[in-house]
Design an enzyme around this catalytic site. Structure first.
Site, short mmCIF file in Angstrom:
data_model
loop_
_atom_site.label_atom_id
_atom_site.label_comp_id
_atom_site.label_asym_id
_atom_site.label_seq_id
_atom_site.Cartn_x
_atom_site.Cartn_y
_atom_site.Cartn_z
N HIS A 59 58.95 58.91 61.44
CA HIS A 59 60.39 59.13 61.40
C HIS A 59 61.08 58.15 62.33
O HIS A 59 60.73 58.00 63.50
CB HIS A 59 60.74 60.56 61.83
N SER A 60 62.08 57.43 61.81
CA SER A 60 62.89 56.49 62.58
C SER A 60 61.98 55.42 63.19
O SER A 60 61.29 54.72 62.48
CB SER A 60 63.70 57.25 63.63
#
Length: 259
Positions: free
Chosen positions: A97-98
């Site tokens: 994530h990210s």
């Protein structure tokens, strides 16, 4: 008979695992800026028993808070190609994530360069594609501006956000992660051979819709783009929906290979 969900627990400095002896696939997860392995603790109970959860713990957070975070991507990826070897065998996929998505992508490329078997699927969440432009850079903001930007993005529990001492400890780690990845430029290389699924929030300012389709150029295999209601931390709002989508992809591929 009730089924007891496995618990995510540390096994090495870099590896936390929720062991599933009957699993057929392993999902290795890379957390977002400033976060540790326990960002995925809830997933252990949401994944089916056919999928074993592994979460990566990086220096500078949780039980490794006293360690300096990495300041360059190359050394970080090099360390992980060795540190994660205990979980890189058999059938596995990456989820990030990210900043964790950028790390998962770079690690997949590094494993290929070493001639090692890479992930069977890349799940990249809330991360603009390499070369995307127009994304606001956050790492060089003033302290007050940076803190405000982090709180606006979300993902920080209200209890932590209201604790000045904890925030004072967290902000430098967040800034180090944003600096690491906002300064990084991925080298142009041949596309990967594994499928890529990109997941994003409908209203994410750090991964807007027009910044995501470029991931299509990073794979020779299937490319899927999925949007969910919410912003940068959409997956914290409805983890069950996201985990189910990942499991469906993963187990469908595993079944196809064994049929």
């Amino acid at each position: 008979m009730s089924i007891v969900s496995p618990e995510l627990a540390g096994e090495t400095p870099y590896i936390w695992r929720a062991r599933q002896p009957q699993s057929r696939h392993r999902l290795i997860c890379f957390p977002h800026a400033g976060a540790g392995a326990t960002a995925y603790a809830e997933w252990a109970a949401l994944l089916p028993p056919e999928i074993e959860l592994v979460a990566v713990q990086l220096p500078g957070r949780q039980d490794r808070i006293a360690e300096e975070p990495f300041s360059e991507v190359g050394p970080l990826v090099s360390v992980l190609t060795h540190a994660l070897r205990p979980v890189l065998g058999g059938s596995y996929s990456f989820f990030g994530h990210s900043c964790g998505a950028a790390l998962a992508f770079e690690l997949a490329k590094a494993l290929r360069a070493k001639g090692q078997t890479g992930p069977e699927h890349l799940f990249l969440s809330a991360q603009a594609a390499p070369g995307a432009t127009g994304i606001r850079q956050l790492h060089d903001l003033s302290d007050d501006e940076f803190r405000d930007a982090m709180l606006t993005l979300g993902g920080i529990d209200e209890e932590i956000a209201n604790d000045e001492f904890v925030m004072d400890s967290l902000v430098p780690v967040l800034r180090a992660d944003f600096s690491l990845w906002e300064r990084h430029r991925t080298a142009p290389e041949a596309p990967l051979d594994c499928p890529i699924t990109v997941l994003a929030g409908e209203e994410d300012p750090q991964a807007p819709k027009d910044s995501l389709d470029g991931w299509r150029d990073q794979t020779n295999a299937e490319f899927t783009l999925r949007f969910y209601s919410g912003g940068h931390f959409y997956f914290l709002d409805s983890p069950g929906i996201v985990v189910s989508a990942i499991a469906e992809k993963v187990l469908g591929a595993v079944a196809g290979r064994t049929a």
